[in-house]
Design an enzyme around this catalytic site. Structure first.
Site, PDB file in Angstrom:
ATOM      1  N   ASP A  50       0.780  -1.252   0.000  1.00 61.11           N
ATOM      2  CA  ASP A  50       0.000   0.000   0.000  1.00 61.11           C
ATOM      3  C   ASP A  50       0.815   1.308   0.000  1.00 61.11           C
ATOM      4  OD1 ASP A  50      -1.504  -2.133   0.847  1.00 61.11           O
ATOM      5  OD2 ASP A  50      -2.235  -1.175   2.658  1.00 61.11           O
ATOM      6  N   GLU A 235     -10.458  -2.461   4.330  1.00 62.19           N
ATOM      7  CA  GLU A 235      -9.129  -1.918   4.620  1.00 62.19           C
ATOM      8  C   GLU A 235      -9.000  -0.516   4.006  1.00 62.19           C
ATOM      9  OE1 GLU A 235      -6.380  -5.864   4.869  1.00 62.19           O
ATOM     10  OE2 GLU A 235      -6.704  -5.183   2.836  1.00 62.19           O
ATOM     11  N   TRP A 321      -3.913  -9.050  -3.802  1.00 60.51           N
ATOM     12  CA  TRP A 321      -3.410 -10.007  -2.807  1.00 60.51           C
ATOM     13  C   TRP A 321      -3.498 -11.458  -3.275  1.00 60.51           C
ATOM     14  CZ3 TRP A 321       0.007  -8.842   0.486  1.00 60.51           C
ATOM     15  CH2 TRP A 321       0.029  -7.606   1.116  1.00 60.51           C
TER      16      TRP A 321
HETATM   17  C1  FRU Z   1      -3.853  -3.649   2.697  1.00 63.47           C
HETATM   18  C2  FRU Z   1      -3.220  -4.104   4.000  1.00 63.47           C
HETATM   19  C3  FRU Z   1      -3.595  -3.154   5.120  1.00 63.47           C
HETATM   20  C4  FRU Z   1      -2.474  -3.348   6.096  1.00 63.47           C
HETATM   21  C5  FRU Z   1      -1.296  -3.553   5.188  1.00 63.47           C
HETATM   22  C6  FRU Z   1      -0.271  -4.498   5.722  1.00 63.47           C
HETATM   23  O1  FRU Z   1      -3.213  -4.127   1.569  1.00 63.47           O
HETATM   24  O2  FRU Z   1      -3.623  -5.419   4.294  1.00 63.47           O
HETATM   25  O3  FRU Z   1      -4.873  -3.381   5.670  1.00 63.47           O
HETATM   26  O4  FRU Z   1      -2.304  -2.252   6.936  1.00 63.47           O
HETATM   27  O5  FRU Z   1      -1.813  -4.061   3.966  1.00 63.47           O
HETATM   28  O6  FRU Z   1       0.863  -4.516   4.927  1.00 63.47           O
END
Ligand code: FRU
Length: 495
Positions: A50, A235, A321
């Protein structure tokens, strides 16, 4: 003397051995640059996900990002850091935040605390404050539910060095497993006073918190339990004020969801409505997606942009993901999308969010080719293509010497990117696929940003956006379009 040289020899041997324990990073990575984008941001080495802490300050756009420098798969998260003065040239800076005894540094945001409300700077030198999630990985491996909490860090030198706040966390965990990704913005209250608003992803809903000083937070509202897509965890939320085309004030709430997107895996949905005193009231129950491609996730917007810019700037993580940890790059993993400008538009009475490529991207154009034929060679792996569309449909296919093909089209109200034969895909069974998006209104023009391992398609200046990563076996060499594609222009883009 003899003892000293034996000791030195042992230390030398240990250093060599430790390097060899991670050959991927130390050796191979420095020579294998396959698929490295030419103008999209990637970390020099290691893992990235992210975008975090997108903030503008004193002429610099900061891009922090989820980063694991020691491997090309996800691991203990740091905040990597890069800056740009023009949104197209990025300079990598040293890592901003390292994990510590409270946990990994998960996603979050950054604000410029101009009035020094936090007291973490001085009136003369107000702080840049990062608000992030601590993820205690050890605790997460137990029955505990309380391993994620919100914390702050501050910088007094334009983001170059950071100090974590001594009394972290500022928002402890109330007993909920998924409690993360704080996005903070400054709100002007009806009485003219200012306060900080935090939008937080809590399992599959959004919590709103308010604070006078970035240190003390109180819950003021929740949203989302029975509305929107719920195929996965929520998220990276972001709450944004907009004007509608008719001048009305509206709020848009971006919420990334994984899995449960319109394609397989991760995607970002959004809600349009009103926001007052911590209550977000959506206009309707329609499910809306920011980008219908498979590879635009966890995107958020810039804070502290100068008012005269009068725009909302967004950057997303260009992966999913489903396969992010498996894509066939060697030195690094993942790139960011091009920066996009978000705005509301109206289609037959329905408000939707448009993502247009940021104006600055035009700076990347080095040479322009006007194509009068239905087929043309491509001047580089990095090109922008613009064209007009007649009669609401088109096909555009790319080919290379390796025999790969990539097909973009609009037919029968569906815009599609077919990457089934677009190169390497055997690393994950979901990768080779055709991704489609409904577009009930007329497609009039398209813009495409192609790089060594991605394509971003914008129909009608972003009324519909689709982002897809690709791993062609050799660079795309030729483009062929259907008869209803007009005024085809190809721009060679520079690094
Ligand atoms: C989104 C996420 C967030 C988290 C981060 C961890 O892609 O899963 O929710 O903070 O990545 O790397």
């Amino acid at each position: 003397m003899k003892l000293q040289s034996t000791l030195l020899l042992i230390i030398f041997a240990l250093v060599i051995l430790s390097c060899q324990s991670d050959p991927e990073i130390i050796f191979e990575s420095q020579v294998n640059e396959d698929y490295r984008p030419i103008y999209h941001f990637t970390p020099e080495t290691g893992w990235m996900n992210d975008p975090n802490g997108l903030v503008y300050l004193d002429g610099e756009y900061h891009l922090f990002y989820q980063h694991y420098p020691d491997s090309t798969v996800w691991g203990p998260m740091h905040w990597g850091h890069a800056v740009s003065t023009d949104l197209v040239n990025w300079e990598s800076l040293p890592i901003a935040l390292y994990p510590d005894s409270l946990g990994y540094i998960f996603s979050g945001s950054a604000v410029f605390d101009a009035e020094n409300s936090s007291g973490l700077g001085t009136d003369e030198n107000p702080p840049l404050v990062a608000i992030f999630t601590y993820h205690d990985a050890e605790l997460a491996n137990t029955d505990s539910e309380t391993f994620q909490s919100q914390a702050i860090a501050f910088s007094l030198d334009k983001g170059r060095t950071w100090e974590k706040y001594e009394a972290n966390p500022v928002l402890p965990n109330p007993g909920i497993r998924d409690f993360r990704d704080p996005k903070v913005s400054q709100i002007t209250n009806p009485d003219g006073s200012k306060s900080w608003l935090m939008t937080l992803a809590v399992l599959d809903q959004i919590n709103f918190y308010s604070s006078p000083d970035l240190k003390n937070w109180s819950l003021i509202g929740v949203f989302g339990k029975n509305i929107g897509a719920h195929g996965g965890v929520w998220e990276c939320p972001d709450l944004l004020p907009f004007k509608t085309p008719s001048g009305e004030d509206k709020w848009v709430l971006l919420v990334s969801i994984n899995p449960g997107g319109p394609q397989n895996g991760s995607a970002t949905q959004y809600f349009i409505g009103d926001f007052e005193n911590g209550q977000f009231t959506p206009d309707d129950t329609m499910i809306r997606w920011l980008d219908y491609g498979p590879d635009n996730y966890a995107g958020v917007t810039y804070s502290n942009l100068p008012a005269e810019q009068n725009r909302t700037l967004f950057i997303g993580w260009m992966s999913n993901w489903l396969y992010a940890n498996e894509v066939p790059t060697v030195a690094w993993r993942s790139a960011m999308t091009v920066p996009r400008e978000l705005s509301l538009f109206d289609v037959n009475g329905t408000l939707l969010l448009k993502s247009a490529p940021a104006l600055e991207l035009e700076k990347l154009r080095s040479k322009e080719f006007l194509v009068n034929d239905q087929s043309s060679t491509l001047p580089s792996e990095a090109v922008e293509i613009a064209a007009e569309i007649e009669s609401d449909s088109f096909t555009m296919s790319f080919s290379n010497v390796a025999g790969d093909s990539l097909i973009l089209s609009k037919e029968n109200g569906l815009v599609s990117i077919d990457r089934r034969k677009a190169g390497k895909s055997d690393f994950n069974k979901y990768f080779a696929a055709i991704h489609s998006a409904p577009m009930s209104w007329e497609a009039k023009e398209i813009r495409i940003f192609m790089d060594a391992s991605s394509i971003e398609l914008f129909v009608n200046d972003g009324e519909l956006a689709m982002t897809s990563i690709l791993f062609p076996s050799s660079p795309w060499q030729n483009v062929t379009v259907s008869e209803n594609v007009d005024s085809l222009k190809i721009y060679k883009l520079k690094k």
